[in-house]
Enzyme design. Structure first.
Site, PDB file in Angstrom:
ATOM      1  N   SER A  64       0.844  -1.193   0.000  1.00 51.95           N
ATOM      2  CA  SER A  64       0.000   0.000   0.000  1.00 51.95           C
ATOM      3  C   SER A  64       0.882   1.248   0.000  1.00 51.95           C
ATOM      4  O   SER A  64       1.753   1.383  -0.859  1.00 51.95           O
ATOM      5  CB  SER A  64      -0.961  -0.039   1.193  1.00 51.95           C
ATOM      6  OG  SER A  64      -1.913   0.988   1.123  1.00 51.95           O
ATOM      7  N   HIS A  91      -8.197  -4.564  -1.219  1.00 50.73           N
ATOM      8  CA  HIS A  91      -6.874  -4.019  -0.924  1.00 50.73           C
ATOM      9  C   HIS A  91      -6.257  -4.650   0.325  1.00 50.73           C
ATOM     10  O   HIS A  91      -5.044  -4.877   0.391  1.00 50.73           O
ATOM     11  CB  HIS A  91      -6.991  -2.500  -0.762  1.00 50.73           C
ATOM     12  CG  HIS A  91      -5.684  -1.806  -0.566  1.00 50.73           C
ATOM     13  ND1 HIS A  91      -4.684  -1.824  -1.507  1.00 50.73           N
ATOM     14  CD2 HIS A  91      -5.212  -1.074   0.489  1.00 50.73           C
ATOM     15  CE1 HIS A  91      -3.649  -1.124  -1.066  1.00 50.73           C
ATOM     16  NE2 HIS A  91      -3.932  -0.668   0.145  1.00 50.73           N
ATOM     17  N   ASP A 146      -8.648  -5.661  -5.794  1.00 51.76           N
ATOM     18  CA  ASP A 146      -8.319  -4.347  -5.225  1.00 51.76           C
ATOM     19  C   ASP A 146      -8.967  -3.238  -6.037  1.00 51.76           C
ATOM     20  O   ASP A 146      -8.713  -3.092  -7.226  1.00 51.76           O
ATOM     21  CB  ASP A 146      -6.800  -4.169  -5.224  1.00 51.76           C
ATOM     22  CG  ASP A 146      -6.320  -3.032  -4.338  1.00 51.76           C
ATOM     23  OD1 ASP A 146      -7.121  -2.125  -4.034  1.00 51.76           O
ATOM     24  OD2 ASP A 146      -5.138  -3.051  -3.955  1.00 51.76           O
TER      25      ASP A 146
END
Length: 390
Positions: free
Chosen positions: A160, A351, A322
């Site tokens: 991320s 995600h 995602d």
């Protein structure tokens, strides 16, 4: 879509202990030209550096994480490690072989200099904390490496926003990164990602308790931060997973037609309340603004030109479901000439899969390090409902 598993009862092996340390790294000249004085970086380390300091691995956390990658809660540490099973003897990052360094990010509230830290006048920075970028955060981490005598990292890995920093490390400091793993991240913040962050920032700034960012020592804009986290958390999971888990069901014992809550509403409120117990609203603003600034191509002739700067062996992983950092954005990163693998984390969780699907993620990291045997190791699967800080 794959059926969602129930909670596992098998506990992961005990994590190795690593105390938090804080290192002064000196003044930091920001991308804006402003100077942030006497920056301090808090980090944790596992394993030992070898004689030539060539066995260092850098692990970079996501938005609201910190240096506590593995381990239990404890004094000054409100959460368990967010990647349990990654670090330790015989783990994918085997501490008999690697020295693992995990810093808390610049601008956060995990001990590294941020808005709640003391400014040169002795008072918390608050509204005077300067605007920072992902590149500034990487520069602070590089200064820490300098203080530790680490000239280059055998591996830099993050997911991320940590993946953003991993990629920025490889593009900004190619001579200091030998391998790089970028999980669920992009080469530049997209309009969609920035758009989702805007109402989060407004929720915090419009809270009456925000006081322009100078709310210390009070509790600050807790309601605004709760709402910001609710918005964000909805993007961390896939629509299909939320539909399967909650649908339009009411929360147990409540009736939405009579003022009660929906189950998914209760779920988001729970995660909002969890965050405000451990996180600073000014840091949330500083970090989301830094995330929005992410663009490895800025000042380098564009993303494709920046990707050509990378000399590290690059591994890119995307999550099939995602919707925040889409697979297409990861594929763009994987177009770098240095890319050795584009891995797809097959998951219904969206995600958050970079934290949940540890079997797949740890295998990717092990392959990047050239450890095929460890790539087959399957640590216990975490519980579905709770994930570590992101």
């Amino acid at each position: 879509m794959a059926a969602l598993p129930g909670p596992e009862t098998v506990e992961p092996p005990p994590a190795p202990r690593a105390r938090r340390r804080t290192q002064s790294v000196g003044d930091l000249t920001l991308e804006s030209g402003e100077v942030l004085e006497d920056v301090r970086v808090t980090y944790q380390a596992w394993g030992r550096l070898n004689a030539d300091r060539s066995n260092a691995v850098l692990v970079l956390h996501a938005l609201t994480g910190d240096s506590h990658v593995v381990g239990d809660r404890g004094p000054g540490q409100p959460t368990c490690g967010w990647w349990p099973g990654l670090i330790g003897p015989g783990a994918p990052l085997d501490t008999d072989e690697w020295c693992v360094i995990a810093p808390s990010v610049l601008g956060g509230c995990g001990g590294t200099t941020g808005p709640s830290s003391a400014a040169p006048d002795g008072r918390p920075y608050g509204s005077s904390f300067p605007r920072i970028t992902v590149r500034d955060q990487v520069r602070a981490e590089a200064l820490l490496a300098d203080r530790l005598g680490i000239r280059s990292f055998a591996l830099v890995v993050g997911g991320s926003v940590g993946g953003m920093r991993s990629l920025e490390w490889a593009a900004s400091l190619p001579g200091r990164v030998r391998r790089c793993v970028v999980l669920a991240a992009s080469a530049a913040a997209s309009a969609d990602q920035i758009a989702w962050s805007v109402p989060q920032q407004h929720a915090i700034r419009l809270d009456p308790a925000f006081h322009g960012g100078d709310y210390y020592p009070g509790p600050g804009p807790r309601a605004g931060l709760e709402i910001a986290r609710q918005i964000a958390h909805a993007t961390y999971r896939s629509a299909a997973e939320l539909a399967l888990r909650f649908g339009g069901d009411a929360q147990s014992g409540e009736d939405p037609l009579r003022g009660g809550r929906y189950a998914v509403q209760s779920y988001l409120e729970h995660h909002g309340k969890k965050l405000v117990r451990r996180f600073d609203a000014n840091s949330y603003l500083a970090l989301t603004e830094a995330m929005n600034s992410h663009d490895i191509g800025r000042g380098r002739g564009g993303v494709e030109a920046a990707l050509r700067r990378i000399t590290a062996e690059l591994t890119v992983a995307v999550v099939s479901s995602d919707r925040l950092f889409t697979p297409a954005e990861g594929e763009r990163v994987a177009a770098a000439p240095a890319c050795r693998e584009l891995a797809v984390i097959d998951s219904p969780y969206g995600h958050d899969a970079f934290l949940i699907e540890t079997e797949q993620v740890f295998g990717i990291i092990a392959r990047a390090l050239g450890s095929p045997a460890r790539a087959e190791v399957q640590p216990p699967r975490p519980r579905l409902v709770e994930t570590g800080p992101r």
